[in-house]
Motif scaffolding. Structure first.
Motif, mmCIF file in Angstrom:
data_model
loop_
_atom_site.group_PDB
_atom_site.id
_atom_site.type_symbol
_atom_site.label_atom_id
_atom_site.label_comp_id
_atom_site.label_asym_id
_atom_site.label_seq_id
_atom_site.Cartn_x
_atom_site.Cartn_y
_atom_site.Cartn_z
ATOM 1 N N ALA A 1 5.410 7.770 -2.891
ATOM 2 C CA ALA A 1 4.697 6.614 -2.806
ATOM 3 C C ALA A 1 3.939 5.878 -4.080
ATOM 4 O O ALA A 1 3.328 6.899 -4.651
ATOM 5 N N ASN B 1 1.206 3.341 -5.702
ATOM 6 C CA ASN B 1 -0.030 2.455 -5.650
ATOM 7 C C ASN B 1 0.203 1.262 -6.547
ATOM 8 O O ASN B 1 0.026 1.374 -7.685
ATOM 9 N N ASN C 1 6.771 0.580 0.241
ATOM 10 C CA ASN C 1 7.093 1.925 -0.362
ATOM 11 C C ASN C 1 7.899 2.756 0.651
ATOM 12 O O ASN C 1 8.822 3.653 0.393
ATOM 13 N N SER D 1 1.092 -1.232 0.013
ATOM 14 C CA SER D 1 -0.119 0.039 -0.164
ATOM 15 C C SER D 1 0.792 1.256 -0.143
ATOM 16 O O SER D 1 2.232 1.069 0.209
ATOM 17 N N SER D 2 0.153 2.300 -0.087
ATOM 18 C CA SER D 2 0.964 3.688 -0.316
ATOM 19 C C SER D 2 1.781 4.025 0.944
ATOM 20 O O SER D 2 2.618 4.591 0.987
ATOM 21 N N THR D 3 1.088 3.363 2.064
ATOM 22 C CA THR D 3 1.837 3.436 3.480
ATOM 23 C C THR D 3 2.483 2.362 3.830
ATOM 24 O O THR D 3 2.746 2.290 5.057
#
Length: 311
Positions: A161, A163, A149, A143-145
């Protein structure tokens, strides 16, 4: 004399049958199980040639010949599903086979028995996880977080970041990685068994001749497990069109649908959800025929090359 000999052979045969009575009883129940659950359901293939209606049943539904197959191969979505299924299946077969062989060889080189058993046991664990858990871990990690990333940003590989599930080009590698991570330890078991069957004298002779570890792997270990590799490849090549359903269905979304939809997902969307069971059956028959053809062709290629084969 001939009659006496035939009578003696008959006595020996019945004696052998009585001796193997327990085994024959088990074999009988297994055979019955196979007939009931594997062969009798093949009568359902008749649906592929009908406009099947549940209320009418197999005998009362209208016969339409090859219309369902014609519809499938005129549908661009199904052709794309074939491409996705074959590519992901081939990629999974290649990566899982290579990684399993590599892992087995490296694990065999560990001298400490405790360390070897510990690593081997840990490597089995992902196999027993459901795809729901595996895809959940992947979603969190990518995930982006997520951690991937975070690491890429910390080391300056990327500026912002990514996706990963929004880009079609990442989907097939993600599926291949998921299969490798989940199945490498389990698939390596049979290769480890094949390695243990290699004569230790060969390694001792190689050591006396001054061979290094890499040379032993190249000239003893890999040739020793080559027959096992060929047999497993021939057995697994028939599963190329069984690229999966859960991982693609759970990881897929509208942004990557063109590369994520497999034949099984197509059957779910157009066969079961739309109550067109005939279409789903036709797609299943197509998969079975292609799988059998792949096994036969690859087996003949192995036969001509003088390698191990299934038949």
């Amino acid at each position: 004399m001939a009659r006496v000999k035939a009578k003696q052979d008959r006595k020996i045969t019945w004696k052998e049958i009585k001796r193997q009575k327990s085994l024959l009883i088990v074999a009988f129940f297994v055979t019955v199980y196979g007939i009931i659950f594997y062969y009798l359901p093949l009568a359902g293939w008749l649906m592929a040639f009908q406009n099947f209606k549940p209320k009418s049943g197999l005998l009362g539904s209208k016969f339409v010949g090859l219309d369902k197959f014609k519809f499938l191969f005129e549908d661009a979505t199904f052709i794309r599903a074939i491409r996705n299924t074959f590519c992901m299946g081939a990629l999974n077969l290649l990566t899982t086979t290579v990684m399993a062989i590599l892992f087995a060889v490296l694990l065999n080189e560990i001298r400490s028995k405790i360390a070897k058993k510990t690593v081997q046991t840990i490597s089995y664990l992902p196999h027993f996880l459901s795809w729901i858990i595996v895809t959940g871990i992947l979603h969190d990690a990518l995930s982006s977080t997520g951690i991937i990333n975070d690491l890429l940003l910390r080391f300056g590989v990327i500026d912002q970041a990514i996706n990963f599930f929004a880009y079609p080009k990442f989907f097939w590698p993600i599926v291949a990685f998921a299969n490798c991570w989940k199945e490498t330890g389990w698939n390596a078991i049979i290769y480890l068994a094949a390695i243990t069957a290699i004569d230790p004298c060969l390694y001792e002779a190689a050591s006396i001749d001054g061979a290094s570890r890499l040379q032993k792997i190249r000239y003893i270990t890999l040739p020793g497990i080559k027959p096992t590799i060929m047999i497993l490849l021939l057995m697994n090549v028939g599963n190329v069109l069984n690229a999966g359903f859960e991982v693609q269905y759970l990881l897929g979304n509208g942004l990557v649908q063109k590369v994520s939809q497999t034949i099984d997902i197509y059957v779910l969307n157009w066969g079961i959800s739309q109550n067109d069971f005939s279409l789903g059956t036709a797609a299943g028959i197509f998969k079975s025929v292609v799988s059998i053809a792949l096994i036969v062709v690859c087996n003949q290629m192995a036969k001509r090359a003088g390698e191990e084969r299934l038949f």
